[in-house]
Design an enzyme around this catalytic site. Structure first.
Site, PDB file in Angstrom:
ATOM      1  N   PHE A   1      69.763  41.779  62.979  1.00  0.00           N
ATOM      2  CA  PHE A   1      70.995  41.380  62.285  1.00  0.00           C
ATOM      3  C   PHE A   1      71.458  39.983  62.645  1.00  0.00           C
ATOM      4  O   PHE A   1      72.207  39.353  61.898  1.00  0.00           O
ATOM      5  CB  PHE A   1      72.123  42.388  62.583  1.00  0.00           C
ATOM      6  CG  PHE A   1      72.817  42.169  63.902  1.00  0.00           C
ATOM      7  CD1 PHE A   1      73.817  41.208  64.030  1.00  0.00           C
ATOM      8  CD2 PHE A   1      72.458  42.896  65.034  1.00  0.00           C
ATOM      9  CE1 PHE A   1      74.437  40.994  65.254  1.00  0.00           C
ATOM     10  CE2 PHE A   1      73.082  42.685  66.259  1.00  0.00           C
ATOM     11  CZ  PHE A   1      74.069  41.725  66.361  1.00  0.00           C
TER      12      PHE A   1
ATOM     13  N   SER B   1      65.609  44.494  69.262  1.00  0.00           N
ATOM     14  CA  SER B   1      65.845  44.866  70.662  1.00  0.00           C
ATOM     15  C   SER B   1      64.529  45.318  71.309  1.00  0.00           C
ATOM     16  O   SER B   1      63.587  45.732  70.620  1.00  0.00           O
ATOM     17  CB  SER B   1      66.869  45.998  70.716  1.00  0.00           C
ATOM     18  OG  SER B   1      66.377  47.092  69.978  1.00  0.00           O
TER      19      SER B   1
ATOM     20  N   CYS C   1      69.627  35.733  70.623  1.00  0.00           N
ATOM     21  CA  CYS C   1      68.615  36.107  71.620  1.00  0.00           C
ATOM     22  C   CYS C   1      68.408  34.986  72.625  1.00  0.00           C
ATOM     23  O   CYS C   1      67.803  35.194  73.670  1.00  0.00           O
ATOM     24  CB  CYS C   1      67.301  36.447  70.941  1.00  0.00           C
ATOM     25  SG  CYS C   1      66.625  35.025  70.102  1.00  0.00           S
TER      26      CYS C   1
HETATM   27  P1  NAD Z   1      67.481  46.360  66.482  1.00  0.00           P
HETATM   28  O1  NAD Z   1      66.319  46.537  67.382  1.00  0.00           O
HETATM   29  O2  NAD Z   1      68.550  47.379  66.471  1.00  0.00           O
HETATM   30  O3  NAD Z   1      66.973  46.250  64.949  1.00  0.00           O
HETATM   31  C1  NAD Z   1      65.921  45.384  64.573  1.00  0.00           C
HETATM   32  C2  NAD Z   1      65.241  45.969  63.333  1.00  0.00           C
HETATM   33  O4  NAD Z   1      64.695  47.248  63.670  1.00  0.00           O
HETATM   34  C3  NAD Z   1      66.192  46.182  62.171  1.00  0.00           C
HETATM   35  O5  NAD Z   1      65.544  45.825  60.974  1.00  0.00           O
HETATM   36  C4  NAD Z   1      66.491  47.674  62.232  1.00  0.00           C
HETATM   37  O6  NAD Z   1      66.766  48.237  60.956  1.00  0.00           O
HETATM   38  C5  NAD Z   1      65.205  48.254  62.794  1.00  0.00           C
HETATM   39  N1  NAD Z   1      65.444  49.468  63.591  1.00  0.00           N
HETATM   40  C6  NAD Z   1      66.567  49.773  64.302  1.00  0.00           C
HETATM   41  N2  NAD Z   1      66.415  50.976  64.910  1.00  0.00           N
HETATM   42  C7  NAD Z   1      65.178  51.419  64.597  1.00  0.00           C
HETATM   43  C8  NAD Z   1      64.437  52.594  64.934  1.00  0.00           C
HETATM   44  N3  NAD Z   1      64.944  53.555  65.720  1.00  0.00           N
HETATM   45  N4  NAD Z   1      63.198  52.735  64.433  1.00  0.00           N
HETATM   46  C9  NAD Z   1      62.673  51.780  63.650  1.00  0.00           C
HETATM   47  N5  NAD Z   1      63.327  50.646  63.281  1.00  0.00           N
HETATM   48  C10 NAD Z   1      64.561  50.462  63.755  1.00  0.00           C
HETATM   49  O7  NAD Z   1      68.067  44.898  66.793  1.00  0.00           O
HETATM   50  P2  NAD Z   1      69.415  44.253  66.232  1.00  0.00           P
HETATM   51  O8  NAD Z   1      70.574  44.922  66.881  1.00  0.00           O
HETATM   52  O9  NAD Z   1      69.358  44.171  64.748  1.00  0.00           O
HETATM   53  O10 NAD Z   1      69.250  42.763  66.786  1.00  0.00           O
HETATM   54  C11 NAD Z   1      69.635  42.357  68.072  1.00  0.00           C
HETATM   55  C12 NAD Z   1      68.455  42.412  69.020  1.00  0.00           C
HETATM   56  O11 NAD Z   1      67.418  41.560  68.552  1.00  0.00           O
HETATM   57  C13 NAD Z   1      68.807  41.897  70.415  1.00  0.00           C
HETATM   58  O12 NAD Z   1      68.180  42.723  71.348  1.00  0.00           O
HETATM   59  C14 NAD Z   1      68.209  40.500  70.426  1.00  0.00           C
HETATM   60  O13 NAD Z   1      67.889  40.000  71.705  1.00  0.00           O
HETATM   61  C15 NAD Z   1      66.988  40.706  69.609  1.00  0.00           C
HETATM   62  N6  NAD Z   1      66.493  39.438  69.061  1.00  0.00           N
HETATM   63  C16 NAD Z   1      65.391  38.914  69.651  1.00  0.00           C
HETATM   64  C17 NAD Z   1      64.897  37.704  69.200  1.00  0.00           C
HETATM   65  C18 NAD Z   1      63.683  37.099  69.827  1.00  0.00           C
HETATM   66  O14 NAD Z   1      63.204  36.105  69.324  1.00  0.00           O
HETATM   67  N7  NAD Z   1      63.150  37.637  70.911  1.00  0.00           N
HETATM   68  C19 NAD Z   1      65.520  37.043  68.130  1.00  0.00           C
HETATM   69  C20 NAD Z   1      66.646  37.626  67.559  1.00  0.00           C
HETATM   70  C21 NAD Z   1      67.122  38.838  68.045  1.00  0.00           C
END
Ligand code: NAD
Length: 504
Positions: free
Chosen positions: A157, A234, A289
């Site tokens: 997001f 995440s 991130c």
């Molecule tokens: P999230 O892990 O909740 O969601 C990421 C994606 O996974 C979304 O499209 C979501 O719909 C999907 N998802 C969520 N739960 C799922 C499940 N149980 N099974 C399968 N798919 C699922 O992450 P978020 O809250 O959207 O984003 C924030 C996180 O992203 C933070 O941890 C941040 O550090 C990380 N992030 C990392 C980077 C990087 O480059 N390392 C960049 C941006 C964000």
């Protein structure tokens, strides 16, 4: 979260085979304006059948797209870049209305995304192979890189416009077709990108979007026609996607969470360091991130540094990102409440709450998902403030005695996304860049996001897989190499020889 369809609200659709499509799924998600707390839209949630339809569109488009010339692809990318650049302001407004980050920050996100499109415009140069004439007598050897097929991109997001663009321009430029599954919390940017691709003339089916949640992700992970998965989110979900995707034989790069440290050495310029800590700790409400979550103060700097940070925090304007605030709300009420809960647990665990974001009065609707900038001092590595990725405007100061203790702290952390050191000592900075076990390092730069022609990615629990995003690693991820050994028959070199080929 899914809910019943509210007929008066706009429904954010999927994009399949070159047009918007509401799909066959019965489930929808709610999309809020975080600055007002109002439910403004809903988003269609894809069923497995919707995902199958998008993958079928991508598979069908692949057979022609992979044969398009490099010249056609780069012309199309240039056209796409021009359209996106002209209308960048529209996209930034969409991001602010669904994510909450302030408009300037949203524009910054869009411009960093445009840099990756510009990089992909150079695809003819990036896909050049190598050629060795006469590797053996009358025999030539050359290498080529070819696309994989339909690939999936699953994004978080916090950068709804930029993170998908880390991947899709390069994937498409390399001759692949794409199915993007954006975050359900701020889904509209993905459709804006799809519309720009269509205007630029991309053939239907090369770029598709499926909206939704775990149902869509799980189907993409198991679908036999998806050849590679780029995931950002995440750490627990990144690990899940990496394991699930590779189990199904796919190439996977899964970028995970972070806990970024900023080390301040005693010789640093403390005004510069205080500015950097505030910018990197509270920009985008800490929902980056690459945000700085931990300030490692090498004594005796802590007291003076904290004083300077507090001065700056007091001047920050928290409010609606469309009205000139410095920092906006958090993305959802649930996330706001979760972040706020760390303020209680931090105090209970013995940290010193120096500035309490719950006392901030925002310039915005009282129903918005507000939490002001928060500063904790005397945080120790056992506290949940330190161990958890909070992903909000909460900055923790850990005091350490010397450089070695600072390095040990950073290297013992399970995450390894970004880190920064503030110092005027070139030797110390050079030692840090060499010793630190983190993928992206800033020297007097708090958010060291690499330019698009380098690759973005962390180490340890911040990335699963071998390839970082964009840059040359991105081109390698979205192609596979082939080496051709070729001889055009010279009649004098015929004859039977059952031995292993030797070069002469
Ligand atoms: P999230 O892990 O909740 O969601 C990421 C994606 O996974 C979304 O499209 C979501 O719909 C999907 N998802 C969520 N739960 C799922 C499940 N149980 N099974 C399968 N798919 C699922 O992450 P978020 O809250 O959207 O984003 C924030 C996180 O992203 C933070 O941890 C941040 O550090 C990380 N992030 C990392 C980077 C990087 O480059 N390392 C960049 C941006 C964000």
């Amino acid at each position: 979260m899914t809910s019943h369809v509210v007929p008066v609200l706009p429904l954010v659709p999927h994009w399949i085979g070159g047009r918007a499509d509401v799909g066959s799924g019965k489930r929808v998600g709610d999309v809020y304006d975080p600055s007002t707390g109002k439910l403004t839209k809903q988003v269609a949630f894809a069923s497995s059948a919707d995902v199958d339809q998008a993958v079928a569109a991508a598979a069908s488009a692949f057979s022609d797209w992979r044969h398009s010339s490099l010249s056609q692809r780069s012309k199309l990318l240039f056209a796409f870049r021009e359209l996106a650049n002209e209308r960048a302001g529209e996209l930034a407004e969409i991001v602010t209305s669904e994510h909450g980050k302030v408009l300037d920050d949203a524009l910054g996100e869009v411009s960093r995304g445009l840099e990756v499109i510009e990089f992909a415009c150079g695809i003819p140069q990036l896909l050049k192979g190598s050629y060795s004439e006469n590797a053996s007598t009358n025999l030539d050897v050359y290498s080529i890189r070819q696309p994989l097929g339909p690939v999936a991109i699953i994004s978080p997001f916090n950068f709804p416009a930029m993170v998908p663009v880390w991947f899709f321009p390069i994937a498409i430029a390399c001759g692949n077709t794409v199915v993007l599954k954006p975050s359900e919390k701020d889904p509209s940017a993905s459709i804006w990108w799809a519309e720009r691709w269509a205007e630029a003339g991309l053939p239907p089916g090369v770029f598709n979007v499926v909206q939704g949640d775990k149902v869509a992700v799980d189907r993409l992970l198991e679908h036999p026609n998806i050849k590679a998965v780029s995931f950002v989110g995440s750490t627990p979900i990144a690990r899940y996607v990496y394991e699930g995707g590779t189990r199904h034989g796919k190439r996977v790069q899964a970028l995970g969470g972070a806990k970024n440290h900023m080390v301040v050495l005693p010789d640093a310029d403390l005004d510069l360091a205080a500015d950097a800590a505030v910018n990197a700790g509270f920009g985008s409400a800490g929902e980056r991130c690459m945000a700085i979550a931990v300030l490692v103060a090498v004594e005796p700097v802590a007291d003076e540094l904290i004083f300077k940070i507090c001065e700056r925090m007091a001047r920050l304007k928290v409010g609606d990102g469309r009205c000139g605030a410095d920092m906006g709300p958090l993305v959802t009420k649930a996330h706001r409440d979760k972040v706020a809960s760390y303020l209680d647990s931090g105090v209970a665990e013995g940290a010193e709450l120096v500035a309490d974001g719950r006392n901030t009065i925002p310039d915005g609707d009282t129903d918005g998902f507000w939490l002001g900038p928060t500063l904790f001092d005397k945080v120790t590595p056992e506290m949940s403030l330190y161990t958890d990725e909070i992903f909000g405007p909460v900055l923790s100061v850990v005091r350490v005695a010397n450089y070695d203790a600072a390095l040990e702290l950073v290297n013992s952390n399970p995450y390894g996304n970004g880190t920064a050191i503030f110092t005027n000592d070139g030797g110390a900075a050079r030692r840090f860049q060499n010793d630190v076990e983190v993928g992206m390092v800033g020297i007097n730069v708090p958010i060291p996001v690499p330019v698009s022609y380098y690759s973005f990615g962390g180490w340890k629990s911040s990335l699963f897989g071998d390839s970082h995003a964009h840059g040359v690693e991105g081109v390698h991820f979205f192609t596979r190499g082939k080496v051709v050994t070729s001889r055009w028959l010279d009649p004098s070199r015929g004859g039977i020889n059952l031995g292993f080929p030797q070069n002469t």
